[in-house]
Motif scaffolding. Sequence first.
Motif, short mmCIF file in Angstrom:
data_model
loop_
_atom_site.label_atom_id
_atom_site.label_comp_id
_atom_site.label_asym_id
_atom_site.label_seq_id
_atom_site.Cartn_x
_atom_site.Cartn_y
_atom_site.Cartn_z
N SER A 1 -31.34 -41.17 105.87
CA SER A 1 -32.26 -41.42 106.99
C SER A 1 -31.69 -42.47 107.93
O SER A 1 -30.96 -43.37 107.52
N TYR B 1 -32.86 -45.21 111.13
CA TYR B 1 -34.01 -45.93 111.67
C TYR B 1 -33.61 -46.77 112.88
O TYR B 1 -32.46 -47.21 113.00
N VAL C 1 -38.54 -44.13 112.27
CA VAL C 1 -37.59 -43.10 111.84
C VAL C 1 -37.02 -42.40 113.07
O VAL C 1 -37.76 -41.97 113.96
N GLY D 1 -39.15 -33.41 107.07
CA GLY D 1 -39.28 -34.60 106.25
C GLY D 1 -40.71 -34.80 105.78
O GLY D 1 -41.67 -34.34 106.42
N ALA E 1 -44.20 -36.59 105.25
CA ALA E 1 -44.96 -37.51 106.11
C ALA E 1 -46.43 -37.50 105.72
O ALA E 1 -46.92 -36.55 105.09
N ASP F 1 -49.68 -36.14 101.43
CA ASP F 1 -48.34 -35.83 101.94
C ASP F 1 -48.33 -34.47 102.62
O ASP F 1 -48.90 -33.49 102.12
N TYR G 1 -46.71 -41.92 108.92
CA TYR G 1 -45.64 -42.62 108.20
C TYR G 1 -44.91 -41.65 107.28
O TYR G 1 -45.36 -40.52 107.07
N THR G 2 -43.79 -42.10 106.74
CA THR G 2 -43.04 -41.27 105.80
C THR G 2 -43.84 -41.07 104.53
O THR G 2 -44.65 -41.91 104.14
N ASP H 1 -39.67 -37.32 99.62
CA ASP H 1 -39.12 -36.38 100.60
C ASP H 1 -38.67 -35.13 99.85
O ASP H 1 -37.66 -35.14 99.14
N SER I 1 -35.61 -42.38 99.26
CA SER I 1 -35.63 -43.72 99.84
C SER I 1 -35.94 -44.78 98.79
O SER I 1 -36.80 -44.58 97.93
N PRO J 1 -43.48 -47.37 103.26
CA PRO J 1 -43.41 -46.26 104.21
C PRO J 1 -42.85 -46.72 105.55
O PRO J 1 -43.05 -47.85 105.95
N TYR K 1 -43.25 -42.93 111.78
CA TYR K 1 -42.83 -41.77 112.57
C TYR K 1 -43.36 -41.84 114.01
O TYR K 1 -42.60 -41.71 114.96
#
Length: 321
Positions: free
Chosen positions: A176, A178, A183, A207, A209, A224, A253-254, A258, A267, A272, A275
Amino acid sequence: MKRESRSAEIKLVLLAIAVGIGLYLVPGEYSGRLYNLMRDAVRPGLTLVQTLKDRKTPEVKQSAPDGRVKQLEQKLAAAAQENRRLALERLQLAEELAQLKRTGAPDYETQQSERLLVPDLIEANILGEAAIALLREGRLLDQGETQGVFESSFVLQSDLPAIDQGAAQGMKAGYSLYAGQAVIGKISEVGKWTSTLIPITSVKYRGSARIARKTEQGLQLGTDGILVGRGEGKCELLQIPPTESIQVGQEVYTGEVDRELPLSMQSTLGQPMYYGRVIEAELPRGAPYWKIIVEPAVKLSEVRQVSVLRQIINPRRMLAN
């Protein structure tokens, strides 16, 4: 009071009429003198009015911009960044608390140990079109194919943006990228010295999120889903069930895991990342999922430097051995 006022007005009108008639009946030899006398009487007032009229209003000079304005703007930007960091930290603590509530805290005291894998952020610069063109022509590097410095053809022929870090710096596909806590995308192809990246707005991007909802207890993360790029600077959040409460303006957010990456490349930041925010949310009748459009927090065109998240073995664990 109204009658008295009305009577005074009538008297003034009659007086003006009487004066007008009197001036009309005055012989010509006296009317000229009377005119001159009235003109001399009002001349000081006319002179004063003309003087005030000719006097120029002094221009107000605009003072130079106060340096304090710039300082306050910088402090405001720093405060906004700190607020976002605290919000993310609060999310992490809330997740840890929820996990303790689900699993329960042990009755005995545990000894904290060092993690085996730790996050490692390495800075990378996004290469411009001129640099990529020179790289394709083989004129950017001072060594050639015979010295083993020839770049990968996958990277050279790609139309995706590129960064100046490659396999020599430990880059891997799927890592990833940033800009601060936002992201930007993930690495696509890795060459020896450079790598290409897939922006989150690209149709090739996928991805994990989830949406963060603001409650009285703070931010709470939802279920998620999968964030995919739509092109034209937008993303779409898929597979969010109708049971979720979605509103325009909520932040994305992530996700916790993933699904597009193997567990060995998940990660390790422990919190988190950001995004963007929801700009459209619709739940069609009978649809199994929400239709959610997301606007990224940062545009790739506005970024020149990014951070790539790698995973490395904890140096403390290596020293302990």
